[in-house]
Motif scaffolding. Structure first.
Motif, PDB file in Angstrom:
ATOM      1  N   ILE A   1       0.851  -1.189   0.000  1.00 51.12           N
ATOM      2  CA  ILE A   1       0.000   0.000   0.000  1.00 51.12           C
ATOM      3  C   ILE A   1       0.887   1.238   0.000  1.00 51.12           C
ATOM      4  CG2 ILE A   1      -1.795   1.278   1.219  1.00 51.12           C
ATOM      5  CD1 ILE A   1      -2.829  -1.316   2.287  1.00 51.12           C
ATOM      6  N   GLY A   2       1.020   1.851  -1.167  1.00 50.20           N
ATOM      7  CA  GLY A   2       1.829   3.054  -1.301  1.00 50.20           C
ATOM      8  C   GLY A   2       3.317   2.788  -1.378  1.00 50.20           C
ATOM      9  N   HIS A   3       3.724   1.538  -1.276  1.00 47.86           N
ATOM     10  CA  HIS A   3       5.146   1.191  -1.326  1.00 47.86           C
ATOM     11  C   HIS A   3       5.340  -0.077  -2.152  1.00 47.86           C
ATOM     12  CE1 HIS A   3       5.026   3.799   2.241  1.00 47.86           C
ATOM     13  NE2 HIS A   3       6.290   4.066   1.989  1.00 47.86           N
ATOM     14  N   ASP A   4       6.486  -0.162  -2.794  1.00 45.53           N
ATOM     15  CA  ASP A   4       6.836  -1.355  -3.562  1.00 45.53           C
ATOM     16  C   ASP A   4       7.448  -2.390  -2.625  1.00 45.53           C
ATOM     17  OD1 ASP A   4       7.521  -3.224  -5.404  1.00 45.53           O
ATOM     18  OD2 ASP A   4       9.113  -2.054  -6.368  1.00 45.53           O
ATOM     19  N   VAL A   5       6.836  -3.563  -2.522  1.00 45.95           N
ATOM     20  CA  VAL A   5       7.345  -4.613  -1.629  1.00 45.95           C
ATOM     21  C   VAL A   5       7.910  -5.788  -2.425  1.00 45.95           C
ATOM     22  CG1 VAL A   5       5.853  -4.012   0.310  1.00 45.95           C
ATOM     23  CG2 VAL A   5       5.005  -5.590  -1.437  1.00 45.95           C
ATOM     24  N   SER A   6       8.171  -5.551  -3.715  1.00 46.98           N
ATOM     25  CA  SER A   6       8.655  -6.642  -4.571  1.00 46.98           C
ATOM     26  C   SER A   6      10.055  -7.100  -4.198  1.00 46.98           C
ATOM     27  CB  SER A   6       8.626  -6.222  -6.040  1.00 46.98           C
ATOM     28  OG  SER A   6       9.437  -5.079  -6.259  1.00 46.98           O
ATOM     29  N   ARG A   7      10.802  -6.286  -3.436  1.00 48.11           N
ATOM     30  CA  ARG A   7      12.145  -6.725  -3.037  1.00 48.11           C
ATOM     31  C   ARG A   7      12.081  -7.813  -1.958  1.00 48.11           C
ATOM     32  NH1 ARG A   7      11.429  -1.705  -0.617  1.00 48.11           N
ATOM     33  NH2 ARG A   7      11.962  -1.502   1.595  1.00 48.11           N
TER      34      ARG A   7
END
Length: 602
Positions: free
Chosen positions: A563-569
């Motif tokens: 939510i509002g941030h890229d967590v793909s890392r």
């Protein structure tokens, strides 16, 4: 022996088998040919036919629990790696490890602790020595076990056992007492615990002198220590006592156990409650399998709570009303989303029928044959059983302070919409949340500050894991709980790795064949208390290892919504949304994609 007793003993045996399966988490245990020498699984089931008194039942129940706990909590390689070089220490080292996994089991399940304590109290009461003049009259193994029971199980000793321990207690206090805090804090970390005890025992003055006891070095035999101690006591006892025991065997069983159905229920464990009580499993145990470097200072103040007990009913209803008010503007979106997602998921079921059966539903398409030729038989059809419905989705939601405001509202929307929609499709949904009980470390940090302030102590805060909706709880019964996410005072720090481990351990025990874990978060794990005394990437590394473990070595499918941030890392399957309007398309594409690849194996 009466049929009534035979039936009771058979039920008791089956109860023991069920206990081992639940505690050890080995549900595939072959119980068809179980006997004392079951070698394939290394589980010793004792012959129940020779049980004649209440004490026999208590002993067997405790020994079975202990064996199951060893299978669950004790790693043979770690045990052997830290084995003392001094052979005289090995028996005590065995006892120390046995007490470790039994204490962990007692924390996990109150019933297990009760069984173990009853058995040890029984042994203590049965101890009697004719002559106790000096150390030579008391083997160090017996004294050490009494010391460990006193310090770790907090058992009270009687006059005889206190006198037995008294000859050796000064040696134990001098060598071990100063390390008790460390040992208690590392019960879940077998490597640290075993290594410390190995060093303690090898440095004890008693083992550097000639006052040594012969010891065993086979790890598989450590569960026999209790029997050896009992045999030593029995050899010292009067032979008449054994004769009396044999003569009273029949009446003792009837006196100690009422074999009515009601009493059987009381005497044997409630195994469904055992499964639920496993919520209190020491969370680090499973994390250690994945990441041996991850440490936890203490789990004493951690909490797993149902949402309804965190706030009174009036406040919960108020928060739910607040959530409903924010849902008003999105009502059309929610309705369309629910209908579209439901159609997508139901379409994936690909319903199929079996035709030309002799019984079932009448196949109306074949009635023309009867009209044309009355001698034709009626044709029936039946819908095939489908595996699609055998699915569970766990929704794990970040309840950290950074989620306050719009992010947590979007997360609550996700939980509400998913619960309602998937429930229509006969897919079980569980909604969980994770945060901490306090800012700045709470009681865990206070305990650390009062001790030696160990360097790199590991996770240093009090966890709070929340169950908003159980998998078997209908949405209507749990919808008020979901509103509790909007309570600002609830949102504190986020330790994602342990939360994912907790959610994973819950979902993997489910019977459904299809297991999906969906994480909703706004970025990296953060806990100021932990990160201030450990490396900066301490929590992040653990999160990555937990996710990688689930993605590559389990049958649980995991994906994340940032939510509002890229967590793909952190996650192999991850998408980012910034507004609730994106929620519909994201959830449809992600869930539909998962159900399309229904048979995919990571």
């Amino acid at each position: 022996m009466s049929n009534k007793e035979n039936n009771f003993k058979e039920q008791f045996k089956q109860a023991l088998i069920s206990t081992v399966k639940v505690i050890s988490e080995d549900y595939r245990l072959d119980v068809k040919n179980i006997d004392k020498n079951l070698s394939s699984k290394k589980i010793d089931f004792f012959d129940v036919t020779n049980l004649s008194s209440k004490n026999d039942f208590i002993r067997l129940r405790a020994e079975t629990d202990s064996t199951a706990l060893k299978k669950k909590f004790s790693n043979k390689e770690i045990f052997n790696k830290n084995l003392p070089t001094n052979p005289s220490c090995k028996s005590l080292y065995n006892i120390a490890e046995k007490i470790r996994y039994e204490v962990l089991g007692g924390k996990m399940l109150k019933g297990v602790k009760k069984n173990l304590c009853e058995n040890y109290n029984q042994k203590i009461v049965s101890m009697h020595k004719d002559q106790l003049k000096n150390k030579k009259d008391v083997p160090i193994i017996e004294a050490f076990e009494l010391y460990m029971l006193k310090k770790f199980f907090k058992l009270e000793l009687n006059a005889v056992s206190s006198k037995m321990l008294g000859f050796w207690e000064k040696d134990f206090i001098t060598s071990i007492d100063k390390h008790l805090n460390f040992l208690n804090n590392n019960l879940e970390d077998q490597n640290n615990y075993n290594l410390k005890f190995s060093k303690i025992l090898q440095n004890m003055d008693v083992f550097n002198s000639n006052n040594e006891e012969n010891s065993k070095d086979d790890y598989e035999e450590d569960n026999n220590l209790d029997n050896e101690t009992e045999n030593n006591d029995d050899n010292q006892s009067d032979k008449k006592e054994e004769e009396n025991k044999q003569s009273e065997a029949q009446t003792s069983l009837d006196a100690s156990f009422d074999l009515s159905d009601h009493q059987i229920d009381e005497q044997l464990e409630d195994f469904d409650s055992l499964k639920e009580s496993k919520e209190n499993i020491i969370q680090k145990n499973n994390s250690n399998i994945v990441d041996q470097e991850y440490k936890i200072y203490t789990t004493e103040y951690d909490e797993i709570a149902k949402a309804e007990i965190l706030e009174d009913v009036k406040e919960t209803l108020k928060l739910r009303k607040n959530l409903d008010q924010q849902l008003v503007g999105f009502q059309d979106i929610i309705t369309k989303l629910a209908n579209k997602l439901q159609r997508q998921l139901l379409a994936k079921q690909n319903r199929a029928w079996e035709f030309d059966l002799e019984e079932g539903l009448l196949d109306s398409s074949k009635l023309t044959r009867i009209i044309m030729d009355p001698y034709n038989s009626l044709s029936f059809m039946k819908e095939k059983d489908l595996d699609f419905k055998d699915t569970i989705v766990t929704l794990l939601i970040d309840n950290s302070g950074s989620m306050r405001g719009r992010p947590i509202t979007i997360a609550a929307l996700c939980a509400d919409i998913l619960s309602r929609t998937l429930e229509r499709c006969s897919v079980k949904v569980e909604v969980l949340g994770f945060t901490t009980k306090n800012w700045k470390g709470g009681k865990s940090r206070e305990a650390w500050a009062k001790t030696d302030k160990l360097t790199n102590p590991g996770r240093l805060n009090d966890l709070r894991h929340i169950i908003y909706k159980g998998a078997d709880t209908p949405w209507r019964q749990a919808k008020n709980n979901i509103g509790l996410m909007l309570k600002e005072g609830l949102l504190k720090e986020n330790i994602d790795g342990e939360a994912i481990s907790w959610a994973y351990n819950r979902i993997k025990k489910r019977k459904e064949e299809r297991k999906i874990l969906m994480v909703i978060s706004d970025g990296a794990p953060v806990d100021d208390s932990t990160l201030s005394v450990n490396t900066g990437d301490f929590l992040e590394k653990h999160l990555k290892k937990m996710v990688k473990f689930i993605e590559t070595k389990s049958d649980v499918e995991i994906l994340a919504i940032g939510i509002g941030h890229d967590v793909s890392r952190y996650y192999g399957k991850a998408i980012k949304i910034t507004d609730v309007h994106e929620l519909g398309d994201v959830m449809i594409s992600q869930l539909s994609g998962l159900f399309e690849n229904k048979n995919k194996i990571h």
